[in-house]
Design a protein around this motif. Structure first.
Motif, short mmCIF file in Angstrom:
data_model
loop_
_atom_site.label_atom_id
_atom_site.label_comp_id
_atom_site.label_asym_id
_atom_site.label_seq_id
_atom_site.Cartn_x
_atom_site.Cartn_y
_atom_site.Cartn_z
N THR A 48 0.85 -1.19 0.00
CA THR A 48 0.00 0.00 0.00
C THR A 48 0.88 1.24 0.00
O THR A 48 2.02 1.20 0.46
N ASN A 70 -6.43 -4.86 8.01
CA ASN A 70 -7.50 -3.93 7.64
C ASN A 70 -7.78 -2.94 8.76
O ASN A 70 -8.91 -2.51 8.99
N CYS A 125 -6.18 2.25 7.25
CA CYS A 125 -6.13 1.56 5.96
C CYS A 125 -7.54 1.49 5.38
O CYS A 125 -8.48 1.03 6.05
N LEU A 126 -7.71 1.93 4.14
CA LEU A 126 -9.05 1.99 3.54
C LEU A 126 -9.57 0.62 3.16
O LEU A 126 -10.78 0.39 3.11
N ASN A 127 -8.67 -0.33 2.89
CA ASN A 127 -9.09 -1.68 2.55
C ASN A 127 -8.07 -2.67 3.10
O ASN A 127 -7.05 -2.28 3.67
N THR A 128 -8.35 -3.95 2.94
CA THR A 128 -7.45 -4.99 3.44
C THR A 128 -6.19 -5.05 2.58
O THR A 128 -6.28 -5.13 1.34
#
Length: 234
Positions: free
Chosen positions: A37, A145, A149-152
């Motif tokens: 990420t 997640n 953090c916006l997603n996993t």
């Protein structure tokens, strides 16, 4: 024997291994913890989620607290030696304690307290280690997640097998130290009880020998005279 084995486990199997090997396993772990990420702060939060407490710092604190109760015994022994030395100078060479370093009197209770504290500290840190890491194998890839953090995201742990080995090593050495402390506690209690019973038995024997006119109402007069004669001869 139990105390010597415990000392060997602490000094050789814990402190030396900690200094030589364990520190190097987690020294550069932060740089090698990578999350797929680009979001700012996500990698930091994920690392803190999986490693809330660094095992090397946790183990360092554990070693310090586990070895600290021994200082109470050393301080108590030195105090008894100073007190005995002062008593000797004022009482023409007589000693207050037959052996100032021997575990008797108040020193026995101090040593027992140190054993309980050692086992308690080790058990407490084992519980903390279980709460944090659950004594499980580290995975190479973990899912994170946690906010922000916006997603996993996938995060990669460096050298998971090596970390797992040292975590279990910490558990095993702590368990051995707890077992040795428990064995020594039971040994000292059993020795104390046996010594007390032996003193009671000796006291009864002395009291019996100091009563030469003891008469058994169920025995004949000749037997009582014979018993008195036997005690006087002894």
């Amino acid at each position: 024997m139990f105390g010597r084995v415990w000392l060997y486990v602490v000094i050789v199997l814990r402190i030396l291994v900690y200094v030589v090997a364990v520190q190097q396993v987690w020294d550069d772990d932060w740089q090698e913890f990578i999350c797929v990420t680009r979001q700012t702060g996500c990698t930091n939060v994920c690392y803190d989620h999986f490693f809330p407490i660094s095992p090397i710092r946790l183990w360092a604190l554990q070693i310090i607290l586990v070895t600290s109760p021994s200082l109470m015994v050393v301080a108590h022994t030195k105090y008894r030696e100073m007190k005995d030395k002062k008593y000797t100078t004022t009482h023409q060479g007589k000693h207050l304690h037959a052996a100032p370093g021997k575990k008797c009197g108040g020193l026995w209770y101090t040593y027992m307290l140190s054993l309980v504290l050692r086992a308690g500290f080790d058990a407490g840190f084992l519980y903390i280690l279980y709460i944090i890491y659950h004594f499980e194998m580290f995975s190479r890839v973990v899912k994170c997640n946690v906010s922000p953090c916006l997603n996993t995201v996938d995060c990669y742990i460096s050298r998971p097998t090596e970390k797992t080995i040292f975590i279990f090593y910490m558990v095993v050495t702590s368990s051995i130290c707890i077992f040795m402390c428990i064995c020594e506690i039971f040994y000292l209690i059993n020795k104390k009880v046996c010594t007390y019973k032996r003193k009671q038995q000796n006291q009864k024997t002395v009291n019996y020998r100091m009563d030469p006119l003891r008469v058994d109402p169920k025995a004949s007069s000749n037997q009582n005279i014979s018993n008195v004669h036997t005690v006087i001869v002894d």
